[in-house]
Design an enzyme around this catalytic site. Structure first.
Site, PDB file in Angstrom:
ATOM      1  N   ASP A  44       0.834  -1.199   0.000  1.00  0.00           N
ATOM      2  CA  ASP A  44       0.000   0.000   0.000  1.00  0.00           C
ATOM      3  C   ASP A  44       0.870   1.251   0.000  1.00  0.00           C
ATOM      4  OD1 ASP A  44       0.866  -0.208   2.612  1.00  0.00           O
ATOM      5  OD2 ASP A  44      -1.132  -0.236   3.521  1.00  0.00           O
ATOM      6  N   SER A  45       2.196   1.043   0.001  1.00  0.00           N
ATOM      7  CA  SER A  45       3.143   2.136  -0.255  1.00  0.00           C
ATOM      8  C   SER A  45       2.875   2.796  -1.594  1.00  0.00           C
ATOM      9  CB  SER A  45       4.578   1.599  -0.227  1.00  0.00           C
ATOM     10  OG  SER A  45       4.711   0.470  -1.088  1.00  0.00           O
ATOM     11  N   ASP A  83      -0.593  -6.285   0.256  1.00  0.00           N
ATOM     12  CA  ASP A  83      -1.036  -5.597   1.464  1.00  0.00           C
ATOM     13  C   ASP A  83      -2.555  -5.502   1.504  1.00  0.00           C
ATOM     14  OD1 ASP A  83       1.234  -4.996   2.922  1.00  0.00           O
ATOM     15  OD2 ASP A  83       1.567  -3.067   1.937  1.00  0.00           O
ATOM     16  N   LYS A 111      -0.821  -9.432   3.611  1.00  0.00           N
ATOM     17  CA  LYS A 111      -0.088  -8.864   4.742  1.00  0.00           C
ATOM     18  C   LYS A 111      -0.982  -7.924   5.532  1.00  0.00           C
ATOM     19  CE  LYS A 111       3.420  -5.937   4.116  1.00  0.00           C
ATOM     20  NZ  LYS A 111       2.977  -4.701   4.827  1.00  0.00           N
ATOM     21  N   GLU A 113      -1.186  -5.371   9.138  1.00  0.00           N
ATOM     22  CA  GLU A 113      -0.415  -4.619  10.122  1.00  0.00           C
ATOM     23  C   GLU A 113      -1.139  -4.615  11.462  1.00  0.00           C
ATOM     24  OE1 GLU A 113       0.470  -0.686   8.761  1.00  0.00           O
ATOM     25  OE2 GLU A 113       1.036  -1.341   6.749  1.00  0.00           O
ATOM     26  N   GLU A 180       9.478  -3.839  10.627  1.00  0.00           N
ATOM     27  CA  GLU A 180       9.875  -2.566  10.024  1.00  0.00           C
ATOM     28  C   GLU A 180      10.381  -1.601  11.084  1.00  0.00           C
ATOM     29  OE1 GLU A 180       8.215   1.017   7.106  1.00  0.00           O
ATOM     30  OE2 GLU A 180       7.001  -0.784   7.432  1.00  0.00           O
TER      31      GLU A 180
END
Length: 264
Positions: A44-45, A83, A111, A113, A180
């Protein structure tokens, strides 16, 4: 031969480092996979490096599905990890529906978070055949809670909590752990504490694998460069050569070096 989660587990057992890199389209997916990178992350960067936002929060599920499908069409054997964007897995039901969309688009793994609140979600996904990577440490979707992009786990209490969370999420079914912006000694402790392969970004050289944002390692990202980034294009003559050099440096454990690492 295609890379699978079993491939990454074998790398960990043998002590061989593996590489991951973001890609968002078919062309770069082909270049990255043919250069020897093991894992492609549709991050999602993309909200920051493609769309120009100052965070990942505006990225939608539709956008992630679109980019995942593009990458899947260009990929030549890498494991594809996608993501799940902000609030797309706030409930177990949402997570199941949205993960299914990404898997149908061509992802091999999703993924998420977060910390121990994700246990039920990870268990539900895993039981239904969806491999999961649990992202700990600096989780960009929580930037407003953190008050910025900061190294996580610097004090012993926070470090112990992160180790505990990694173990709990692995027990819930996480197949991969991503760390991270974590001090290298803590990342090494977590890597040893879990059986799942651990990928690091700004987490030192002792993790099982490394990941970077494509635009960062090519030196085309504007603004402040994170400490953990190296411009591989500056030392090579082409983008494919730069990506191959990155993959080789990770495999040889010459990247990340001391200057890319947070010690505490």
């Amino acid at each position: 031969m295609a890379v699978t989660i079993n491939t990454l587990r074998e790398y960990k057992q043998k002590g061989e480092a593996f590489s991951a890199l973001t890609s968002y389209d078919a062309t770069f997916a082909q270049v990255v996979s043919e250069a020897g990178v093991d894992v492609i992350l549709i991050g999602d960067s993309l909200g920051m490096v493609l769309q120009g936002h100052d965070s990942t929060l505006p990225v939608t599920m539709d956008q992630m599905v679109y980019h995942t499908s593009c990458v899947a069409r260009g990929n030549k054997g890498a494991l594809i990890m996608a993501d799940m964007p902000f609030m797309s897995y706030g409930t177990v039901a949402d997570a199941l529906d949205n993960a299914a969309e990404l898997m149908r688009a061509g992802a091999h793994m999703v993924k998420l978070e977060g910390t121990d609140w994700m246990k039920d979600t990870i268990e539900a996904l895993s039981e239904r055949g969806v491999p999961v990577c649990a992202h700990l440490g600096l989780t960009p979707q929580f930037v407003n809670k953190f008050g910025g992009y900061k190294v996580q786990g610097r004090d012993e209490k926070a470090a112990e909590a992160m180790i505990e969370h990694a173990c709990e999420l692995e027990a819930a079914g996480a197949d991969l752990i991503l760390l991270e912006c974590v001090p290298a000694p803590l990342a090494a402790r977590i890597t040893q504490a879990v059986k799942a392969p651990v990928i690091g970004i700004g987490a030192g050289s002792d993790t099982d694998g490394q990941v970077l944002v494509l635009h960062d390692m090519l030196g085309v990202t504007t603004g402040r460069k994170p400490r953990f980034v190296k411009n591989f294009l500056a030392e090579t003559d082409s983008i494919p050569e730069a990506i191959a050099a990155y993959a080789q440096a990770v495999k040889a454990r010459t990247f990340p070096a001391e200057e890319h690492t947070f010690k505490a």
